[in-house]
Design a protein around this motif. Structure first.
Motif, short mmCIF file in Angstrom:
data_model
loop_
_atom_site.label_atom_id
_atom_site.label_comp_id
_atom_site.label_asym_id
_atom_site.label_seq_id
_atom_site.Cartn_x
_atom_site.Cartn_y
_atom_site.Cartn_z
N ASN A 175 0.88 -1.18 0.00
CA ASN A 175 0.00 0.00 0.00
C ASN A 175 0.90 1.22 0.00
OD1 ASN A 175 -1.98 2.02 0.50
ND2 ASN A 175 -1.68 1.79 2.70
N LEU A 176 1.08 1.82 -1.16
CA LEU A 176 2.00 2.95 -1.29
C LEU A 176 1.26 4.15 -1.88
CD1 LEU A 176 4.96 0.99 -2.97
CD2 LEU A 176 4.70 1.49 -0.54
N ILE A 177 1.15 5.21 -1.11
CA ILE A 177 0.47 6.39 -1.66
C ILE A 177 1.43 7.17 -2.57
CG2 ILE A 177 -1.25 6.83 0.14
CD1 ILE A 177 0.84 9.03 1.11
N THR A 178 0.83 7.91 -3.49
CA THR A 178 1.59 8.85 -4.32
C THR A 178 0.85 10.18 -4.28
OG1 THR A 178 0.36 8.15 -6.27
CG2 THR A 178 2.50 7.10 -5.92
N PHE A 179 1.52 11.22 -4.72
CA PHE A 179 0.90 12.55 -4.70
C PHE A 179 0.55 12.98 -6.12
CE2 PHE A 179 3.75 12.17 -1.07
CZ PHE A 179 2.85 12.39 -0.05
N ASP A 180 -0.59 13.66 -6.26
CA ASP A 180 -1.06 14.06 -7.59
C ASP A 180 -0.28 15.23 -8.16
OD1 ASP A 180 -2.98 12.14 -7.46
OD2 ASP A 180 -4.51 13.47 -6.61
N GLN A 181 0.07 16.16 -7.29
CA GLN A 181 0.68 17.40 -7.77
C GLN A 181 2.20 17.31 -7.71
OE1 GLN A 181 -1.21 19.78 -9.02
NE2 GLN A 181 -3.10 18.70 -8.44
N ALA A 182 2.84 17.39 -8.87
CA ALA A 182 4.31 17.29 -8.91
C ALA A 182 4.97 18.37 -8.06
CB ALA A 182 4.80 17.38 -10.36
N GLU A 183 4.34 19.57 -8.01
CA GLU A 183 4.97 20.66 -7.26
C GLU A 183 4.94 20.44 -5.74
OE1 GLU A 183 2.44 21.00 -9.37
OE2 GLU A 183 0.90 22.38 -8.63
N ASP A 184 4.17 19.48 -5.28
CA ASP A 184 4.15 19.17 -3.84
C ASP A 184 5.27 18.22 -3.44
OD1 ASP A 184 1.87 20.66 -3.63
OD2 ASP A 184 0.49 18.95 -3.67
#
Ligand SMILES: Nc1ncnc2c1ncn2[C@@H]1O[C@H](COP(=O)(O)OP(=O)(O)OP(=O)(O)O)[C@@H](O)[C@H]1O
Ligand SMILES: [Mg+2]
Length: 267
Positions: free
Chosen positions: A9-18
């Motif tokens: 279970n690995l989350i990723t972030f949608d916004q590259a700038e974050d």
């Protein structure tokens, strides 16, 4: 008990700038031994991310790779990418010395130089060519303030750093790292050699620092991870099995190994 290492279970972030930094398929070998098996993780800006997991699971190996600290160990090979501001800092042509100004590291045992408090902070700056005394004074003051040490040492800046307590020495090492104005601060169990009071001051310092820095910290201490981190990554046998918001990792993890580890029923 053995766990299914394909269960993730690995989350990723949608916004590259974050994202301050991310790794893709990062693998580390010590000679023939593959210690990290292809880890993909993204670290959110201005957050504290804790790396947890059993001894030997690869937390330090992974952390040290992020600013190429494994480079000096003979027989060590690191493949995959470490993306920082659209640059893969794992490429051979990268100037590691310059990169470490952006991605700094604080070690487990406080390791101040055998010099004055003032010189500990200005040493690297001077080596990078900073000569302006007023500017150096100013950086010493702001770094020590950010590391929550200024009030205790401001009248003794020219005394030996080795005369400080363990907790003060570790905060000096944090001040020394932030004097270079990095974006990212890597810390490998920075409080494990400290007493509970000093640990508390270091933790408080880190929480205050995240306003200006992205912090990635290895810790064995579950309470510490729960107290100070926004995100937690659980490492097991060279894999990252679970990565999520810290409150989810500690209340309702999705992976059995994580659940057993954080509840103390591991193994
Ligand atoms: N310098 C080294 N040379 C060879 N093997 C190493 C070296 N450092 C670590 N290893 C191996 O790599 C694996 C991961 O070790 P690492 O130190 O990264 O684990 P860790 O999760 O930080 O453990 P701990 O919680 O005990 O600090 C282990 O099998 C270890 O034996
Ligand atoms: Mg370690």
């Amino acid at each position: 008990m053995s766990y299914d290492i394909n269960d993730r279970n690995l989350i990723t972030f949608d916004q590259a700038e974050d994202i301050a930094l991310y790794t893709e398929d990062l693998k580390v070998w010590y000679g023939q031994n593959e210690a990290i098996h292809g880890v993909d993780l993204q670290f959110e800006k201005n957050c504290i991310t804790a790396l947890i997991g059993p001894s030997g699971s690869g937390k330090s190996t992974y952390l040290r790779s992020l600013n190429r600290m494994n480079d000096g160990i003979s027989g060590t090979k690191v493949t995959g990418s470490i993306m920082y501001k659209e640059v893969d800092v794992n490429r051979p042509e990268i100037d590691v010395y310059e990169m470490r100004k952006r991605i700094g590291m604080v070690f487990q045992r406080p390791n101040p130089f055998s010099k004055s408090i003032y010189e500990n902070i200005t040493f690297a700056l001077k080596r990078h060519g900073e000569k302006d005394k007023h500017k150096l004074d100013e950086i010493v003051e702001t770094s020590l303030k950010q590391a929550a040490l200024w009030e205790q040492v401001k009248d003794n800046l020219h005394k030996s750093a080795l005369a400080l307590s363990g907790g003060q020495q570790q905060r000096l090492c944090i001040a020394r790292a932030i004097a270079m104005k990095p974006d990212i601060l890597l810390l490998d169990e920075p409080a494990s050699a400290l007493d509970p009071i000093s640990t508390g001051t270091v933790e408080e310092t880190l929480v205050n620092l995240k306003e200006n820095y992205t912090i990635i910290i290895v810790t064995h201490n579950m309470q510490q991870a729960a107290r100070i981190s926004d995100y937690t990554a659980f490492f097991y046998m060279g894999h990252c099995l679970e990565y999520d918001l810290t409150r989810k990792i500690f209340t309702r993890p999705k992976i059995k190994a994580t659940e057993d580890y954080v509840s103390g029923h591991f193994g």
